[in-house]
Design a protein around this motif. Structure first.
Motif, PDB file in Angstrom:
ATOM      1  N   MET A  48       0.857  -1.183   0.000  1.00  0.00           N
ATOM      2  CA  MET A  48       0.000   0.000   0.000  1.00  0.00           C
ATOM      3  C   MET A  48       0.894   1.234   0.000  1.00  0.00           C
ATOM      4  SD  MET A  48      -2.869   1.016   2.757  1.00  0.00           S
ATOM      5  CE  MET A  48      -4.202   1.983   2.161  1.00  0.00           C
ATOM      6  N   ASN A  49       0.556   2.194  -0.805  1.00  0.00           N
ATOM      7  CA  ASN A  49       1.312   3.432  -0.883  1.00  0.00           C
ATOM      8  C   ASN A  49       0.959   4.345   0.278  1.00  0.00           C
ATOM      9  OD1 ASN A  49       2.585   2.743  -3.288  1.00  0.00           O
ATOM     10  ND2 ASN A  49       0.875   3.484  -4.495  1.00  0.00           N
ATOM     11  N   PRO A  50       1.920   5.182   0.691  1.00  0.00           N
ATOM     12  CA  PRO A  50       1.609   6.152   1.750  1.00  0.00           C
ATOM     13  C   PRO A  50       0.504   7.100   1.304  1.00  0.00           C
ATOM     14  CG  PRO A  50       3.966   6.099   1.272  1.00  0.00           C
ATOM     15  CD  PRO A  50       3.287   5.275   0.231  1.00  0.00           C
ATOM     16  N   PHE A  51      -0.277   7.569   2.244  1.00  0.00           N
ATOM     17  CA  PHE A  51      -1.282   8.571   1.942  1.00  0.00           C
ATOM     18  C   PHE A  51      -1.372   9.537   3.113  1.00  0.00           C
ATOM     19  CE2 PHE A  51      -3.602   5.178   4.021  1.00  0.00           C
ATOM     20  CZ  PHE A  51      -4.473   5.834   4.882  1.00  0.00           C
ATOM     21  N   PHE A  52      -1.910  10.707   2.839  1.00  0.00           N
ATOM     22  CA  PHE A  52      -2.056  11.738   3.852  1.00  0.00           C
ATOM     23  C   PHE A  52      -3.531  11.969   4.132  1.00  0.00           C
ATOM     24  CE2 PHE A  52       1.943  12.695   1.785  1.00  0.00           C
ATOM     25  CZ  PHE A  52       2.776  12.974   2.851  1.00  0.00           C
ATOM     26  N   ASN A  53      -3.856  12.124   5.397  1.00  0.00           N
ATOM     27  CA  ASN A  53      -5.184  12.578   5.795  1.00  0.00           C
ATOM     28  C   ASN A  53      -5.023  13.991   6.317  1.00  0.00           C
ATOM     29  OD1 ASN A  53      -6.561  10.275   5.202  1.00  0.00           O
ATOM     30  ND2 ASN A  53      -6.601   9.494   7.284  1.00  0.00           N
ATOM     31  N   ILE A  54      -5.866  14.876   5.858  1.00  0.00           N
ATOM     32  CA  ILE A  54      -5.828  16.264   6.303  1.00  0.00           C
ATOM     33  C   ILE A  54      -7.172  16.587   6.936  1.00  0.00           C
ATOM     34  CG2 ILE A  54      -5.592  18.662   5.580  1.00  0.00           C
ATOM     35  CD1 ILE A  54      -3.892  17.584   3.220  1.00  0.00           C
ATOM     36  N   TYR A  55      -7.132  17.138   8.143  1.00  0.00           N
ATOM     37  CA  TYR A  55      -8.337  17.480   8.881  1.00  0.00           C
ATOM     38  C   TYR A  55      -8.422  18.991   8.978  1.00  0.00           C
ATOM     39  CZ  TYR A  55      -7.943  12.608  10.084  1.00  0.00           C
ATOM     40  OH  TYR A  55      -7.832  11.245  10.007  1.00  0.00           O
ATOM     41  N   ILE A  56      -9.540  19.546   8.568  1.00  0.00           N
ATOM     42  CA  ILE A  56      -9.729  20.993   8.647  1.00  0.00           C
ATOM     43  C   ILE A  56     -11.043  21.294   9.349  1.00  0.00           C
ATOM     44  CG2 ILE A  56      -8.358  21.470   6.585  1.00  0.00           C
ATOM     45  CD1 ILE A  56     -10.989  21.824   5.057  1.00  0.00           C
ATOM     46  N   GLY A  57     -11.114  22.462   9.951  1.00  0.00           N
ATOM     47  CA  GLY A  57     -12.332  22.880  10.620  1.00  0.00           C
ATOM     48  C   GLY A  57     -12.028  23.890  11.700  1.00  0.00           C
ATOM     49  N   PRO A  58     -13.064  24.355  12.397  1.00  0.00           N
ATOM     50  CA  PRO A  58     -12.888  25.388  13.422  1.00  0.00           C
ATOM     51  C   PRO A  58     -12.273  24.819  14.704  1.00  0.00           C
ATOM     52  CG  PRO A  58     -15.151  24.645  13.413  1.00  0.00           C
ATOM     53  CD  PRO A  58     -14.464  23.945  12.261  1.00  0.00           C
ATOM     54  N   MET A  59     -11.830  25.727  15.549  1.00  0.00           N
ATOM     55  CA  MET A  59     -11.329  25.308  16.857  1.00  0.00           C
ATOM     56  C   MET A  59     -12.431  24.540  17.584  1.00  0.00           C
ATOM     57  SD  MET A  59      -9.180  28.652  18.090  1.00  0.00           S
ATOM     58  CE  MET A  59      -8.787  27.915  19.656  1.00  0.00           C
ATOM     59  N   PHE A  60     -12.038  23.533  18.331  1.00  0.00           N
ATOM     60  CA  PHE A  60     -12.954  22.670  19.071  1.00  0.00           C
ATOM     61  C   PHE A  60     -13.946  21.976  18.147  1.00  0.00           C
ATOM     62  CE2 PHE A  60     -11.377  25.732  22.129  1.00  0.00           C
ATOM     63  CZ  PHE A  60     -10.952  24.894  23.146  1.00  0.00           C
ATOM     64  N   GLY A  61     -13.516  21.681  16.926  1.00  0.00           N
ATOM     65  CA  GLY A  61     -14.369  20.996  15.961  1.00  0.00           C
ATOM     66  C   GLY A  61     -14.116  19.494  15.912  1.00  0.00           C
ATOM     67  N   ALA A  62     -13.382  18.954  16.860  1.00  0.00           N
ATOM     68  CA  ALA A  62     -13.092  17.521  16.993  1.00  0.00           C
ATOM     69  C   ALA A  62     -12.137  16.989  15.924  1.00  0.00           C
ATOM     70  CB  ALA A  62     -14.379  16.703  17.034  1.00  0.00           C
ATOM     71  N   LYS A  63     -11.309  17.859  15.346  1.00  0.00           N
ATOM     72  CA  LYS A  63     -10.349  17.421  14.324  1.00  0.00           C
ATOM     73  C   LYS A  63      -9.345  16.426  14.913  1.00  0.00           C
ATOM     74  CE  LYS A  63      -9.012  21.602  13.593  1.00  0.00           C
ATOM     75  NZ  LYS A  63      -9.849  22.317  14.546  1.00  0.00           N
ATOM     76  N   THR A  64      -8.769  16.762  16.050  1.00  0.00           N
ATOM     77  CA  THR A  64      -7.754  15.892  16.647  1.00  0.00           C
ATOM     78  C   THR A  64      -8.377  14.603  17.160  1.00  0.00           C
ATOM     79  OG1 THR A  64      -6.491  17.853  17.256  1.00  0.00           O
ATOM     80  CG2 THR A  64      -5.867  15.786  18.300  1.00  0.00           C
ATOM     81  N   THR A  65      -9.551  14.684  17.722  1.00  0.00           N
ATOM     82  CA  THR A  65     -10.241  13.477  18.196  1.00  0.00           C
ATOM     83  C   THR A  65     -10.485  12.526  17.032  1.00  0.00           C
ATOM     84  OG1 THR A  65     -11.284  14.746  19.964  1.00  0.00           O
ATOM     85  CG2 THR A  65     -12.296  12.635  19.385  1.00  0.00           C
ATOM     86  N   ARG A  66     -10.894  13.072  15.900  1.00  0.00           N
ATOM     87  CA  ARG A  66     -11.120  12.244  14.712  1.00  0.00           C
ATOM     88  C   ARG A  66      -9.794  11.657  14.201  1.00  0.00           C
ATOM     89  NH1 ARG A  66     -13.649  13.744   8.899  1.00  0.00           N
ATOM     90  NH2 ARG A  66     -13.478  11.643   8.099  1.00  0.00           N
ATOM     91  N   LEU A  67      -8.748  12.468  14.198  1.00  0.00           N
ATOM     92  CA  LEU A  67      -7.425  11.982  13.794  1.00  0.00           C
ATOM     93  C   LEU A  67      -6.998  10.803  14.660  1.00  0.00           C
ATOM     94  CD1 LEU A  67      -4.511  12.452  12.404  1.00  0.00           C
ATOM     95  CD2 LEU A  67      -4.045  13.675  14.515  1.00  0.00           C
ATOM     96  N   LEU A  68      -7.134  10.941  15.971  1.00  0.00           N
ATOM     97  CA  LEU A  68      -6.727   9.860  16.877  1.00  0.00           C
ATOM     98  C   LEU A  68      -7.556   8.598  16.638  1.00  0.00           C
ATOM     99  CD1 LEU A  68      -6.207  11.920  20.148  1.00  0.00           C
ATOM    100  CD2 LEU A  68      -4.471  11.129  18.543  1.00  0.00           C
ATOM    101  N   ALA A  69      -8.844   8.751  16.372  1.00  0.00           N
ATOM    102  CA  ALA A  69      -9.695   7.593  16.072  1.00  0.00           C
ATOM    103  C   ALA A  69      -9.249   6.925  14.778  1.00  0.00           C
ATOM    104  CB  ALA A  69     -11.159   8.014  15.975  1.00  0.00           C
ATOM    105  N   ASP A  70      -8.901   7.718  13.764  1.00  0.00           N
ATOM    106  CA  ASP A  70      -8.423   7.150  12.496  1.00  0.00           C
ATOM    107  C   ASP A  70      -7.090   6.439  12.667  1.00  0.00           C
ATOM    108  OD1 ASP A  70     -10.673   7.988  11.156  1.00  0.00           O
ATOM    109  OD2 ASP A  70      -9.712   9.715  10.203  1.00  0.00           O
ATOM    110  N   VAL A  71      -6.198   6.996  13.486  1.00  0.00           N
ATOM    111  CA  VAL A  71      -4.913   6.337  13.759  1.00  0.00           C
ATOM    112  C   VAL A  71      -5.170   4.981  14.418  1.00  0.00           C
ATOM    113  CG1 VAL A  71      -2.837   6.442  15.202  1.00  0.00           C
ATOM    114  CG2 VAL A  71      -3.514   8.433  13.846  1.00  0.00           C
TER     115      VAL A  71
END
Length: 80
Positions: free
Chosen positions: A1-24
């Motif tokens: 499988m080739n490397p890929f990037f996930n990019i999370y965008i949105g407002p502060m306190f929009g759960a971007k990091t929480t979603r990133l951690l769940a995806d990891v």
């Protein structure tokens, strides 16, 4: 499988990091290699971790620019 990037965008306190951690966690559960990167300038919670407001964390490599990410990937592809 080739490397890929996930990019999370949105407002502060929009759960971007929480979603990133769940995806990891999901990718690790599937047996995939996961590498996280964070800007070297970001020292808010820990120098070598991405941290969410609810205390979730994942180890991360600090980088100054995209070239460091590409270099990291190239170096580790050669080791495999």
């Amino acid at each position: 499988m080739n490397p890929f990037f996930n990019i999370y965008i949105g407002p502060m306190f929009g759960a971007k990091t929480t979603r990133l951690l769940a995806d990891v966690d999901r990718q690790k559960y599937k047996g995939r290699k996961v590498v996280a990167f964070k800007p070297d300038i970001d020292k808010r919670y820990a120098e070598d971790k991405i941290s969410s407001h609810n205390n979730g964390t994942v180890e991360a490599y600090c980088v100054n620019d995209g070239e460091e990410i590409l270099s990291f990937i190239s170096k580790h592809e050669e080791e495999e």
